[in-house]
Enzyme design. Sequence first.
Site, PDB file in Angstrom:
ATOM      1  N   ASP A  23       0.826  -1.207   0.000  1.00  0.00           N
ATOM      2  CA  ASP A  23       0.000   0.000   0.000  1.00  0.00           C
ATOM      3  C   ASP A  23       0.861   1.258   0.000  1.00  0.00           C
ATOM      4  O   ASP A  23       0.364   2.342  -0.321  1.00  0.00           O
ATOM      5  CB  ASP A  23      -0.907   0.028   1.237  1.00  0.00           C
ATOM      6  N   LYS A 224      17.939   5.521   9.824  1.00  0.00           N
ATOM      7  CA  LYS A 224      18.060   4.146   9.307  1.00  0.00           C
ATOM      8  C   LYS A 224      19.453   3.599   9.606  1.00  0.00           C
ATOM      9  O   LYS A 224      20.413   4.344   9.512  1.00  0.00           O
ATOM     10  CB  LYS A 224      17.823   4.159   7.794  1.00  0.00           C
ATOM     11  N   ASP A 249      19.205   2.745  -1.966  1.00  0.00           N
ATOM     12  CA  ASP A 249      20.426   2.444  -2.726  1.00  0.00           C
ATOM     13  C   ASP A 249      21.540   1.916  -1.839  1.00  0.00           C
ATOM     14  O   ASP A 249      22.620   1.591  -2.335  1.00  0.00           O
ATOM     15  CB  ASP A 249      20.923   3.701  -3.451  1.00  0.00           C
TER      16      ASP A 249
END
Length: 303
Positions: A23, A224, A249
């Site tokens: 979603d 992250k 990436d």
Amino acid sequence: MANGLPNPLLTAGAARSLVDSVDAFLFDCDGVIWKGDQLIEGVPETLDLLRKMGKKLVFVTNNSRKSRRQYSKKFRALGLEVTEEEIFTSSFAAAMFLKLNNFPPEKKVYVVGEDGILEELRLAGFECLGGPEDGKKNILLEANFYFEHDKSVGAVIVGLDQYFNYYKMQYASLCIRENPGCLFIATNRDPTGHMTSAQEWPGAGTMVAAVSCSVQKEPIVVGKPSSFLMDFLLKSFNLETSRMCMVGDRLDTDILFGQNTGCKTLLVLSGVTTLSELQDASNTIHPDLYTNSIYDLVGLLQQ
């Protein structure tokens, strides 16, 4: 095939299956959407297609140089309509970490970083010092020189900082070592990043490593691959992580972040990770799928 584990290339069938199974798409920015101030080919068409298919788009970047407001302006300057609410930065995560952990209002925050961190901290109601201004300050290591620092600093935040210098390293180190209970927070530990379209540059991880080495202490990482950013994102949107796809990436931040939080993962080779690095036998982080750039989705979904 690496370590007996497959790295499946995105095909037309896999692209359709992926889009049907999620979603929301979470996109890293540097190396995925742009390099420096240059948009990567096909990004507008890809984002438009996914929006038309009813997908929620969220942009999750470890680059702390800008605030969410500043990133929204950058998106608009590149011809992309993205709201502040769709942007989650490590600078915002650092401010929210302090807020959610009831950081004392009488305490200050010392920033080894740029305007993005300062702006997010001020918007969250915190008093901060440091930042680009301290990049202009010098130290003379003369006999009996004593470096003063603010004893009311209760947290040090280290992020990407093109103005990083010895003054900042000493100030941050003294706060962490000498101020009781002072928090040591890192926006992220990316070793490199595409700060310009021409080449890679040292990332926030290099500044974090310098301070960490000085104080002999590991930081709290809020960007992250830490799950903190996802926890906050889930509070903002009514979404299940199993119905999300993290697109990035970098294996050790983007893809690991997706895996740590239960998302599907798509690696793009338009940024720092090369195909040879992905397929190297020493690599232990394997995305669900990989492709050259997000623009591949457009061609594959139209087949």
